[in-house]
Structures are given as structure tokens and as C-alpha cells.
Write a protein that holds these residues in place. Structure first.
Motif, PDB file in Angstrom:
ATOM      1  N   ILE A 139       4.589   4.922   5.765  1.00  0.00           N
ATOM      2  CA  ILE A 139       3.803   6.170   5.722  1.00  0.00           C
ATOM      3  C   ILE A 139       4.719   7.318   5.326  1.00  0.00           C
ATOM      4  O   ILE A 139       4.394   8.126   4.456  1.00  0.00           O
ATOM      5  N   PHE A 140       5.896   7.379   5.990  1.00  0.00           N
ATOM      6  CA  PHE A 140       6.794   8.505   5.721  1.00  0.00           C
ATOM      7  C   PHE A 140       7.728   8.213   4.544  1.00  0.00           C
ATOM      8  O   PHE A 140       8.940   8.313   4.648  1.00  0.00           O
ATOM      9  N   SER A 141       7.144   7.801   3.462  1.00  0.00           N
ATOM     10  CA  SER A 141       7.931   7.573   2.247  1.00  0.00           C
ATOM     11  C   SER A 141       7.370   8.491   1.155  1.00  0.00           C
ATOM     12  O   SER A 141       6.407   9.230   1.397  1.00  0.00           O
ATOM     13  N   LYS A 142       7.970   8.408  -0.004  1.00  0.00           N
ATOM     14  CA  LYS A 142       7.534   9.296  -1.095  1.00  0.00           C
ATOM     15  C   LYS A 142       6.051   9.116  -1.431  1.00  0.00           C
ATOM     16  O   LYS A 142       5.372  10.047  -1.835  1.00  0.00           O
ATOM     17  N   SER A 143       5.593   7.886  -1.272  1.00  0.00           N
ATOM     18  CA  SER A 143       4.208   7.594  -1.672  1.00  0.00           C
ATOM     19  C   SER A 143       3.182   8.244  -0.752  1.00  0.00           C
ATOM     20  O   SER A 143       1.978   8.094  -0.933  1.00  0.00           O
ATOM     21  N   LEU A 144       3.687   8.984   0.261  1.00  0.00           N
ATOM     22  CA  LEU A 144       2.744   9.737   1.110  1.00  0.00           C
ATOM     23  C   LEU A 144       2.048  10.811   0.275  1.00  0.00           C
ATOM     24  O   LEU A 144       0.882  11.129   0.503  1.00  0.00           O
ATOM     25  N   GLU A 192       0.837  -1.210   0.000  1.00  0.00           N
ATOM     26  CA  GLU A 192       0.000   0.000   0.000  1.00  0.00           C
ATOM     27  C   GLU A 192       0.869   1.256   0.000  1.00  0.00           C
ATOM     28  O   GLU A 192       2.006   1.241   0.481  1.00  0.00           O
ATOM     29  N   SER A 193       0.281   2.359  -0.493  1.00  0.00           N
ATOM     30  CA  SER A 193       1.025   3.620  -0.519  1.00  0.00           C
ATOM     31  C   SER A 193       1.016   4.261   0.871  1.00  0.00           C
ATOM     32  O   SER A 193       0.163   3.950   1.714  1.00  0.00           O
ATOM     33  N   GLY A 194       1.968   5.194   1.072  1.00  0.00           N
ATOM     34  CA  GLY A 194       2.048   5.902   2.354  1.00  0.00           C
ATOM     35  C   GLY A 194       0.758   6.622   2.691  1.00  0.00           C
ATOM     36  O   GLY A 194       0.305   6.614   3.841  1.00  0.00           O
ATOM     37  N   SER A 195       0.141   7.232   1.657  1.00  0.00           N
ATOM     38  CA  SER A 195      -1.099   7.972   1.916  1.00  0.00           C
ATOM     39  C   SER A 195      -2.216   7.031   2.367  1.00  0.00           C
ATOM     40  O   SER A 195      -2.971   7.349   3.285  1.00  0.00           O
ATOM     41  N   THR A 196      -2.294   5.858   1.730  1.00  0.00           N
ATOM     42  CA  THR A 196      -3.316   4.884   2.143  1.00  0.00           C
ATOM     43  C   THR A 196      -3.084   4.492   3.601  1.00  0.00           C
ATOM     44  O   THR A 196      -4.024   4.461   4.409  1.00  0.00           O
ATOM     45  N   LEU A 238      -2.448   9.840  -4.156  1.00  0.00           N
ATOM     46  CA  LEU A 238      -3.833   9.593  -3.761  1.00  0.00           C
ATOM     47  C   LEU A 238      -3.939   8.208  -3.108  1.00  0.00           C
ATOM     48  O   LEU A 238      -3.332   7.253  -3.585  1.00  0.00           O
ATOM     49  N   PRO A 239      -4.666   8.092  -2.015  1.00  0.00           N
ATOM     50  CA  PRO A 239      -4.839   6.767  -1.403  1.00  0.00           C
ATOM     51  C   PRO A 239      -5.815   5.929  -2.227  1.00  0.00           C
ATOM     52  O   PRO A 239      -6.902   5.580  -1.763  1.00  0.00           O
ATOM     53  N   SER A 240      -5.383   5.639  -3.475  1.00  0.00           N
ATOM     54  CA  SER A 240      -6.338   5.108  -4.452  1.00  0.00           C
ATOM     55  C   SER A 240      -7.000   3.793  -4.035  1.00  0.00           C
ATOM     56  O   SER A 240      -8.160   3.548  -4.335  1.00  0.00           O
ATOM     57  N   SER A 241      -6.257   2.950  -3.314  1.00  0.00           N
ATOM     58  CA  SER A 241      -6.855   1.635  -3.014  1.00  0.00           C
ATOM     59  C   SER A 241      -7.991   1.718  -2.004  1.00  0.00           C
ATOM     60  O   SER A 241      -8.734   0.761  -1.812  1.00  0.00           O
ATOM     61  N   ILE A 242      -8.119   2.859  -1.313  1.00  0.00           N
ATOM     62  CA  ILE A 242      -9.270   2.938  -0.401  1.00  0.00           C
ATOM     63  C   ILE A 242     -10.314   3.957  -0.869  1.00  0.00           C
ATOM     64  O   ILE A 242     -11.284   4.211  -0.177  1.00  0.00           O
ATOM     65  N   ILE A 243     -10.074   4.540  -2.040  1.00  0.00           N
ATOM     66  CA  ILE A 243     -11.096   5.467  -2.548  1.00  0.00           C
ATOM     67  C   ILE A 243     -12.134   4.673  -3.342  1.00  0.00           C
ATOM     68  O   ILE A 243     -11.850   4.172  -4.425  1.00  0.00           O
ATOM     69  N   PHE A 274      -5.925   6.483  10.498  1.00  0.00           N
ATOM     70  CA  PHE A 274      -7.030   7.323  10.984  1.00  0.00           C
ATOM     71  C   PHE A 274      -8.285   6.466  11.214  1.00  0.00           C
ATOM     72  O   PHE A 274      -8.925   6.532  12.260  1.00  0.00           O
ATOM     73  N   PHE A 275      -8.605   5.636  10.220  1.00  0.00           N
ATOM     74  CA  PHE A 275      -9.798   4.775  10.349  1.00  0.00           C
ATOM     75  C   PHE A 275      -9.648   3.815  11.544  1.00  0.00           C
ATOM     76  O   PHE A 275     -10.606   3.527  12.238  1.00  0.00           O
ATOM     77  N   TYR A 276      -8.420   3.345  11.771  1.00  0.00           N
ATOM     78  CA  TYR A 276      -8.239   2.426  12.904  1.00  0.00           C
ATOM     79  C   TYR A 276      -8.463   3.147  14.230  1.00  0.00           C
ATOM     80  O   TYR A 276      -9.085   2.620  15.152  1.00  0.00           O
ATOM     81  N   MET A 277      -7.954   4.384  14.299  1.00  0.00           N
ATOM     82  CA  MET A 277      -8.132   5.147  15.534  1.00  0.00           C
ATOM     83  C   MET A 277      -9.621   5.368  15.819  1.00  0.00           C
ATOM     84  O   MET A 277     -10.082   5.216  16.950  1.00  0.00           O
ATOM     85  N   ILE A 278     -10.374   5.675  14.754  1.00  0.00           N
ATOM     86  CA  ILE A 278     -11.821   5.848  14.916  1.00  0.00           C
ATOM     87  C   ILE A 278     -12.457   4.517  15.320  1.00  0.00           C
ATOM     88  O   ILE A 278     -13.326   4.453  16.195  1.00  0.00           O
ATOM     89  N   GLN A 279     -11.994   3.427  14.704  1.00  0.00           N
ATOM     90  CA  GLN A 279     -12.530   2.099  15.042  1.00  0.00           C
ATOM     91  C   GLN A 279     -12.331   1.791  16.517  1.00  0.00           C
ATOM     92  O   GLN A 279     -13.253   1.374  17.226  1.00  0.00           O
TER      93      GLN A 279
END
Lengths: 480, 79
Positions: free
Chosen positions: A403-408, A224-228, A411-416, A234-239
Motif C-alpha cells: 500500500i505504502f509504495s509508489k503505486s499508491l 495489485e497496485s497500492g491504491s487498489t 488509479l485502482p484500475s483493477s477494481i474500477i 476499505f471494502f474489507y472493513m465494511i465487509q
């Protein structure tokens, strides 16, 4: 038998009818029913550990009496330490033996293979052990006199709404409520029902839907990308929040249906401006327990070292908070990170007055500065929660470094997708309702609203539960 | 030491530690009523009181401090 199961509904309807219409003549009759139904509830969940629960009650009941009766402080102290040793010993054996054993073997004999003992953790042991410890320590410090009524004490210990996952109740707050007969209080019961409804919504619509996004990504974070990964944390924290605050609201709501008020466990913790305020509002009964029985004695011993003493005390306290969650280095690191978050707050001292450190309560919208502070806190908590969710520390570190890589910056495409956008809207609704009730007694306290508004909300939540709710087999905090 | 003297000294300690004077010392005052007097600053305040009054608290004493009145009582018994 979790709150959102048909088993529990049947069980509770029977208890409710018996409680208010059959056993309603005296306080004693009500307590007998609560005691028997709570033991049945525990046995239904896991009858094998009923013996440990009963031992814990009897042991601490009589130990507290002997602390009180002892005339010399030195004797009182010895009895207290014996009590602490037995309580922590039982908890440690079931919960931590394999963990410490495995780590010791790894350190001292690299060639030996580790064979774990086949230990199951008794349900709720972390919660009822902490209640017992609090009780005997309070008796030692003469905060409370030991109770001379085993029935009252046992009812306090096993009261089923809080038995498996808290709130961690104080004896001084609970027992006075069951000394006299409880009378049917319609507003309290209506409020309990509202709280249960909000708890169900948090658990089945918010937490369970977040899990659908979170679980596959944590399983396969390497692709997965850094942004994803950032969004998923975030979703886990809400969960995590929706799961445990949802559970707590259900527990408190169920207790209200029996005319008993349990302690608040969450007070919209994400609407906080720093980590100290966050912990005052997150798992509040655990925080206050840790404050009274770990942090205060520690910081008292280390007070000569001033701020350094405070920092050491906070870090040790949070290491214990982490370890309390389970025998895994991930929880210990989680605790350590939260402890470290406190360092700037302590170093900065209290020179900034409280008003600018606590969320303004009566405003509709936060100021830009408040919003920024909330956002910083949110990111802090999100990053630490990756350790809470990961199976190992290495996986958590890998996750965070991705997360802290270039892919941050992508777009978090796999979860959009449409489904996730809908889930995001549910979360927005959840957060908005909580924001507007942040100063109320609970997050869905709409008792003061006109009838049509109340029913508008009930219907919306019913519809969401019906069409967007998922089934759930367990709560995250049951394992603790 | 007179109770009034203790109050005066206590006021200075709180003002110095918390860096403000937005409080009025009276027996019913609690930590919650005073900006910045939280569990983190509490132990710093306790240490300052010990230093200024030349006394030593026991952990047992701290558990009984429900308000400033109780704090003054404990200080008085130790002087």
C-alpha cells in the motif's frame, strides 16, 4: 442452520407458532420450548459438542452455588479459580492447543515436525464460555446471587438466537425477562422484523458483495497496485462490519420475535472520533465483558503506575481481545495494534472534554473537524483490519508495505468497473441510513416514520435483496 | 470525617483529574453524567482518592460503585 437459510426459516416458524399459540400459558412452558428448541438448534449445527455445552451449563450452575455457600472468602476464591481454570481450560484445549503446541515446538526444538491434533472447535464456545465466566465471577463478587432454577439458567445459556455468535449476554439482564410469561407485543415484533431485514441487507447485499471484491485481491495482492490494496482494505472493513453487525441485528431481531430483548452489539462504530469511542460502539458486549473482567482488575492492580499502568492494562486487554478471535498471530497483532492506538488517547488524558471527543449526536452533518477525526479513525481501523483478514502476519505486512509504495498514487484500475461502482452505491446507501439512525435504538429503527416512508424502505431493501443479494454459507464470526 | 467534607474533597479530586468543574456532586451522580469520566480516567480518579484520603480500596469495593453516593459510603467505611 444460519439465520439466512431455509432450514432456519422452517425451524423458526415452527418455534414461533408453538411459542405464541401452544406453549403460551405459562413462563415455564415457554422456557421449556426455548430450551428444547435451542438444544435442537445446537445439535443440528453440530451434535458432537452438545455434551460440552451441557457440561458447561451444569458445571457453572453448581459451581456458582458452591461459591455462594462457602463461608470463607479464601474458599470462595479457590472455588472461583477452579471454575476459571476449567472453563478457560476447555476453551484453551479446543481453540488454542494446536497453536501453542506448534509455537512451543518451533521455539524449543527446531528439528521436530509438528503434528496438529485433529481438533474441531465447538460452535459458539468462545461466546458461551465468556457468559459462564462472567456469571461465576459476578457471583464471587456478590454482584448477583446464584440462580436456584436450573431451567432458567439453562435457557439463558442456550437461548438459540445468541448461542453461536452472541451478543454475550449478562445473566442479570436476561433472566428477569424470562421469569414471567412473555406476552405477544406487536410493536416489539414489528421492530424485530425490521432489524432482521436490515441485518439481511447488511449481510447479503453489503458484506457478501464486498467479499466478491475483497477475496480475489487478498489472494493475489502481489500483482495489485497500492491504491487498489488501500481501497480493498476499505471494502474489507465494511465487509467485516456488515457481516457481524448484520448477524447481530438478525440475532437481536429474532429474539424480539420471541419477546426477549438482547443487548445491542454495534452502535454505528464508524461514526466515532477516536479509538476509545469506536470500541464503545464495536462488538459492545465483548468490549464491556473485557472492560469488567480483564481491564478493570488489571488497571486496579497496576494503578500505582498511573498512565503507564493504564497503557499496559489496555495493551494486555487488547492482546486478549485479539486472541479471543482465534489462534493465529494475525489476531494477536490486530489486538496489539488496537491497544497501541489507545496510547495517545491515554497520554492526552481527559483534559479535552467529552463533548469534543464524542460524535455530536443530533446534527445532520458532521463538522470539518469531526469529519477529519472520523477519517483518521477509519484509516486506523482499515489498516489494522488487514491483519484480521490475512492468513499470516507476513502476508499482512507485505500487503501493507505494498500500500505504502509508489503505486499508491495511481488509479485502482483493477477494481474500477460497473459492478463495483454499484456495490459502492449500496455501501453509500447503507452508511447514509445508518448515519441518520445513529441515535436510535438500532440502525433501522424507522418506527417513528410515516407508513409510506416505512414501506418505501421495505420495498427498496426487498428489491436489493432480491436482485443484489448473494447467498451466504456462513458468518465471519462463526469461526470464533 | 463529615460527609460534606468528603464531598468537598471529592469535588477537588474530580476537578483536578478531569480538568473541569462542569458537574454538581450529589449521591445520584454517575460517571456517565460527567464529561471525561470514562473507564480510562476512572482508575486515575480511584488512585487519587486513595492518596488524598489515605485509604486502600479492594477490587470488590469498585464493583459496587454504582454512583457517587455509593463511592462516598465506601470512603466513609474506610476512614
Amino acid at each position: 442452520m444460519i439465520f439466512n437459510s431455509y432450514d432456519f426459516v422452517v425451524f423458526f416458524v415452527v418455534v414461533f407458532i408453538l411459542y405464541w399459540f401452544v406453549f403460551n400459558k405459562t413462563a415455564k412452558a415457554q422456557n421449556v420450548l426455548l430450551l428444547i428448541s435451542s438444544l435442537f438448534f445446537y445439535a443440528w449445527a453440530d451434535w458432537r459438542f452438545l455434551g460440552i455445552l451441557i457440561f458447561n451449563i451444569l458445571f457453572n450452575y453448581y459451581l456458582a452455588k458452591s461459591i455462594f455457600k462457602a463461608s470463607k472468602v479464601a474458599v470462595k476464591q479457590k472455588i472461583l479459580w477452579f471454575g476459571i481454570l476449567i472453563n478457560v481450560g476447555i476453551l484453551g484445549y479446543y481453540k488454542y492447543f494446536n497453536f501453542f503446541y506448534e509455537n512451543l515446538i518451533n521455539i524449543f526444538s527446531s528439528g521436530t515436525t509438528f503434528t496438529a491434533l485433529d481438533l474441531l472447535i465447538p460452535l459458539g464456545i468462545s461466546f458461551f464460555t465468556f457468559q459462564s465466566l462472567g456469571y461465576i465471577i459476578d457471583v464471587y463478587y456478590e454482584e448477583v446471587e446464584p440462580y436456584n432454577d436450573l431451567m432458567l439458567f439453562s435457557t439463558y445459556m442456550v437461548f438459540f438466537p445468541k448461542l453461536l455468535s452472541g451478543p454475550i449476554e449478562r445473566v442479570q439482564k436476561f433472566i428477569p425477562q424470562i421469569v414471567s410469561k412473555r406476552v405477544f407485543d406487536y410493536p416489539l415484533i414489528a421492530d424485530g422484523l425490521r432489524q432482521i431485514l436490515w441485518g439481511l441487507f447488511a449481510k447479503l447485499v453489503i458484506a457478501e458483495n464486498c467479499a466478491v471484491i475483497v477475496d480475489p485481491v487478498f489472494e493475489n495482492y502481489n500483482n495489485e497496485s497500492g491504491s487498489t490494496l488501500l481501497f480493498v482494505s476499505f471494502f474489507y472493513m465494511i465487509q467485516l462490519y456488515a457481516d457481524f453487525s448484520g448477524y447481530s441485528n438478525m440475532a437481536i431481531g429474532v429474539a424480539k420475535l420471541l419477546g426477549i430483548k438482547l443487548s445491542r452489539n454495534f452502535a454505528t462504530p464508524f461514526f466515532s472520533l477516536n479509538i476509545s469511542e469506536f470500541w464503545r460502539k464495536w462488538h459492545m458486549t465483548l468490549t464491556s465483558w473485557m472492560m469488567d473482567y480483564i481491564f478493570t482488575p488489571l488497571s486496579f492492580i497496576l494503578r500505582a503506575y498511573k498512565k503507564i499502568g493504564l497503557i499496559i492494562s489496555v495493551i494486555i486487554t487488547f492482546l486478549i481481545v485479539g486472541l479471543w478471535h482465534g489462534a493465529n498471530w494475525t489476531y494477536i497483532v490486530f489486538g496489539l495494534i488496537h491497544g497501541i492506538y489507545f496510547i495517545p488517547v491515554i497520554l492526552k488524558g481527559t483534559s479535552v472534554n467529552k463533548a469534543s471527543n464524542t460524535m455530536t449526536e443530533n446534527k445532520y452533518l458532521p463538522s470539518v473537524v469531526e469529519l477529519f477525526k472520523m477519517l483518521v479513525l477509519l484509516v486506523q481501523v482499515m489498516l489494522a483490519s488487514v491483519f484480521f483478514r490475512s492468513e499470516t502476519v507476513i502476508k499482512a505486512i507485505n500487503y501493507l508495505s505494498r500500500i505504502f509504495s509508489k503505486s499508491l498514487i495511481s488509479l485502482p484500475s483493477s477494481i474500477i468497473n460497473g459492478r463495483n461502482a454499484l456495490i459502492f452505491m449500496f455501501i453509500a446507501f447503507f452508511i447514509t441510513v445508518e448515519w441518520f439512525h445513529k441515535t436510535k435504538s438500532h440502525e433501522f429503527d424507522i418506527s417513528g416514520k410515516p407508513l409510506y416512508i416505512r414501506w418505501f424502505f421495505y420495498i427498496i431493501i426487498f428489491i436489493l435483496l432480491l436482485f443484489a443479494g448473494r447467498t451466504a454459507e456462513a458468518f465471519i464470526y462463526f469461526q470464533f | 470525617m463529615e460527609r460534606n467534607d468528603i464531598v468537598l474533597k471529592l469535588k477537588n479530586i474530580l476537578a483536578e483529574t478531569l480538568e473541569h468543574t462542569n458537574f454538581e456532586i450529589n449521591d445520584a451522580l454517575t460517571a456517565k453524567d460527567v464529561d471525561g469520566w470514562d473507564s480510562l480516567s476512572h482508575m486515575i480518579i480511584i488512585t487519587q482518592i486513595e492518596k488524598e484520603f489515605g485509604i486502600k480500596f479492594k477490587l470488590r469495593d469498585l464493583n459496587k460503585l454504582d454512583n457517587v453516593g455509593a463511592l462516598i459510603d465506601v470512603i466513609q467505611t474506610k476512614l
